[in-house]
Design a protein around this motif. Structure first.
Motif, PDB file in Angstrom:
ATOM      1  N   GLU A 347      47.880  35.721  21.149  1.00 31.03           N
ATOM      2  CA  GLU A 347      48.749  35.654  20.005  1.00 31.03           C
ATOM      3  C   GLU A 347      48.359  34.622  19.027  1.00 31.03           C
ATOM      4  O   GLU A 347      49.188  34.471  17.980  1.00 31.03           O
ATOM      5  CB  GLU A 347      50.121  35.345  20.632  1.00 31.03           C
ATOM      6  CG  GLU A 347      50.646  36.502  21.490  1.00 31.03           C
ATOM      7  CD  GLU A 347      52.103  36.315  21.972  1.00 31.03           C
ATOM      8  OE1 GLU A 347      53.053  37.371  21.718  1.00 31.03           O
ATOM      9  OE2 GLU A 347      52.425  35.397  22.267  1.00 31.03           O
ATOM     10  N   ASP A 395      54.555  36.460  17.744  1.00 31.24           N
ATOM     11  CA  ASP A 395      55.412  36.557  19.122  1.00 31.24           C
ATOM     12  C   ASP A 395      55.400  38.174  19.070  1.00 31.24           C
ATOM     13  O   ASP A 395      56.175  38.883  19.139  1.00 31.24           O
ATOM     14  CB  ASP A 395      56.865  36.388  18.966  1.00 31.24           C
ATOM     15  CG  ASP A 395      57.575  36.408  20.049  1.00 31.24           C
ATOM     16  OD1 ASP A 395      57.291  36.961  21.184  1.00 31.24           O
ATOM     17  OD2 ASP A 395      58.949  36.057  20.008  1.00 31.24           O
ATOM     18  N   SER A 398      57.990  40.572  20.297  1.00 30.43           N
ATOM     19  CA  SER A 398      59.282  40.928  19.724  1.00 30.43           C
ATOM     20  C   SER A 398      58.946  42.104  18.638  1.00 30.43           C
ATOM     21  O   SER A 398      59.783  42.630  17.913  1.00 30.43           O
ATOM     22  CB  SER A 398      59.675  39.774  18.812  1.00 30.43           C
ATOM     23  OG  SER A 398      60.023  38.555  19.568  1.00 30.43           O
TER      24      SER A 398
END
Length: 634
Positions: A347, A395, A398
């Motif tokens: 990420e 993220d 999400s």
């Protein structure tokens, strides 16, 4: 008489004329051919030995310029050292004739002397002021325009000169008369140019008077000499301390407090700007402007010349020119994403900025994301700049599954913005979500414990990772939320003992890791009944006697029980619970009530009493009742 005549001839030939100049207390000897401004002349005779033995009287007569006698003959009884002769107050060249007489009246041959009188002041000259300021090293030359005619009879002896800084004054000690010593230019009317040398900085006044042959001074004429010995100062405007993103307009402003910088053409003051050693841009006056363009570091030098000719810059003997540095970066930075994702931190999104001139701005920049293949607006991710690298964390948990594209925007120190969508080694920056390994999290209530297990989907249990058990209490609780951390064991299991308190929802959450997705368990409801303590003051109640006091307390852990309704209930064999009074608990949850037995039907009956809390809005517990208390009527 021959001897007498020779004596007189010697006397008159040697006679000296003494003039008394105005306002002077002593006589000044002047030759018989000199002019004087006073009508009184003194004859000083040289004594010849034996003269007194023959000459007893000296006679004189004054002749006007036409040779006519003026007044009576003057006779003196003896030869005196000085003889006063007064001419008329009309300028002219007069003649005095003198002779000697003996006691027999015999006259010696006459002899003459010339008396030149002129008290006329000449017209003033014109002292010419220079049209420009002078340099501090420049000789000041005074030029005098001749006085207008008619000139005095004695002519123009020359000019008297004095210098001052503005206090005024006259060139001679007596304003109307100048001695020969005070006549600075004494070679006649054409002796009209003189060097005054180098003068002090500022304004100097030359006072000039024309002087007649008799020493009479004209009124004073003044010439002004302005000297500027200081170079103009030059300041540069428009130069930023850092980098500029486009052409820069630079202005040089020159200031000079004496001769000034007013524009008068090519021969007057100028201000100039030179860039990178090229030919300067010149402007007449006190201000010059130049545009500087092109990426790089440019050196600006300024020059100026004031009205006196003083140079600021460009003079090898003077200080260097005022200068400044202009930094221009007209090119945007280049931005490329890292060639591949770090498998331990998928990420982490990185993009590197490169800029050939000003360099990356460490205070600005962002990385954005959107669903690939759409025209949706890019969503900005929290981004920080580390040196010349933009770093963001996506993220991914999400975002729903799909393919996502990224855009990096950065700035250089000049303010140029650059954007990039490609990786360092080619190809667009696109990531497929889920980016991390998915996991499952289970949880359940086991008595006063909440336990569960964390597993990788399609894989083994996940050990030694933190799981949080979240208790969300019913409305009215304090606090409303409590989080307890637990770490999974070797098989991915965890367990947390729940502390007492109001009713609540309980679930477990896993915040994810650099390589695992987030996960949450199902929510479990833990219902907690209201706890009530209850007692009676006696086990038997006398009919018609004193009352039985019922009291108790509501367990109010984590909530306020003030005003909470409490029902007092009873029952007897074969009946259900019957409410006979409702009370309100105080802030500490306490309640109290005195009840008297008066009905004869109660005699011999064994009653059960209890306190029941039905609950209310905002009370975070379920309804609850106390244990029954036995009371028998007697």
């Amino acid at each position: 008489m021959t001897k007498l005549a020779s004596r007189l001839l010697g006397m008159l030939a040697a006679a000296m004329l003494l003039a008394v100049p105005p306002a002077l207390g002593n006589a000044v000897a002047a030759a018989s051919n000199e002019w004087q401004a006073d009508p009184f002349f003194y004859l000083d005779h040289w004594q010849v030995p034996g003269f007194e033995e023959q000459a007893t009287t000296a006679g004189y007569r004054l002749l006007d310029p036409q040779g006519n006698q003026i007044g009576a003959i003057i006779r003196q009884p003896s030869i005196r050292p000085l003889t006063l002769i007064e001419v008329p107050a009309i300028p002219g060249i007069y003649t005095v004739e003198g002779w000697l007489e003996d006691d027999e009246g015999q006259l010696g041959p006459p002899r003459t002397a010339t008396l030149r009188f002129d008290d006329t002041a000449p017209a003033p000259p014109v002292a010419e002021s220079p049209e420009r300021w002078l340099l501090g090293t420049e000789q000041a030359v005074l030029k005098i325009a001749h006085p207008t005619g008619p000139f005095p009879l004695s002519g123009i002896r020359g000019y008297a000169i004095s210098l001052d800084l503005g206090s005024g004054g006259t060139p001679c000690s007596v304003s109307t008369w100048c001695s020969l010593e005070e006549t600075d230019l004494d070679e006649g009317i054409d002796d009209d140019v003189v060097s005054l040398g180098t003068l002090p900085e500022g304004t100097t006044y030359a006072r000039v008077a024309a002087v007649s042959g008799a020493g009479v001074a004209s009124s004073v004429s003044s010439a002004v000499f302005r000297v500027d010995a200081t170079r103009p100062s030059v300041s540069i405007h428009g130069v930023r301390s850092g980098w500029s993103a486009g052409p820069v307009r630079v202005t040089a402003s020159a200031d000079d407090h004496l001769s000034g910088m007013a524009a008068v053409g090519a021969a007057g003051p100028f201000t100039a700007i030179a860039v990178d050693g090229a030919a300067p841009t010149v402007a007449w006056g006190d201000r010059a402007t130049a545009w500087i363009a092109g990426s790089g570091i440019h050196r600006v030098e300024t020059y100026a010349r004031d009205a006196a000719g003083n140079l600021s810059g460009g003079d090898p003997e003077g200080p260097p020119p005022a200068s400044a540095i202009v930094r221009i970066d007209e090119e945007p930075p280049q931005i490329l994403f890292s060639p591949a994702q770090d498998p331990t931190e998928p990420e982490r999104i990185e993009a590197t900025l490169s800029d050939a001139y000003s360099g990356a701005d460490p205070s600005r920049g962002s990385i954005m994301v959107r669903l690939a293949g759409t025209r949706a607006r890019f969503e900005e991710l929290p981004t920080k700049t580390v040196g010349g690298t933009l770093v963001a964390r996506w993220d991914s948990d999400s975002y729903p599954p799909g393919k996502y594209e990224f855009l990096a925007v950065g700035f250089d120190l000049a303010g140029n913005a650059g954007a990039g969508t490609n990786r360092d080694r080619g190809g667009r920056m696109v990531l497929l979500n889920p980016l991390k390994g998915p996991v499952s999290l289970t949880g359940q209530l086991i008595g006063q414990r909440f336990a569960g297990r964390l597993r990788a989907i399609g894989g083994d249990s996940v050990a030694r990772l933190e799981v949080k058990v979240v208790e969300t209490f019913a409305a009215g609780s304090q606090p409303q939320r409590r989080i307890t951390s637990a770490r999974t064991g070797a098989d991915g299991s965890f367990a947390v003992r729940l502390r007492p308190g109001p009713s609540r929802d309980v679930a477990a959450t896993f915040a994810g890791s650099p390589v695992l997705t987030r996960a949450s368990s199902a929510t479990r409801r833990l219902a907690v009944s209201t706890g009530v303590r209850f007692r009676a003051s006696a086990r038997e109640a006398r009919i018609g006697g004193g009352p039985i006091v019922f009291s108790g307390r509501v367990d109010r852990s984590g909530a306020s029980a003030k005003g909470l309704p409490v029902e007092l209930q009873f029952r007897y064999p074969g009946s259900g619970w019957i409410e006979f009074r409702t009370l309100e608990a105080d802030a500490r949850g306490r309640f109290r009530y005195a009840y008297g037995f008066s009905d004869d039907d109660s005699r011999g009956i064994r009653f059960q009493f209890r306190a029941h809390v039905p609950g209310r809005e905002g009370w975070p517990y379920e309804p609850g009742s106390s244990r029954p208390v036995l009371v028998t009527g007697r």
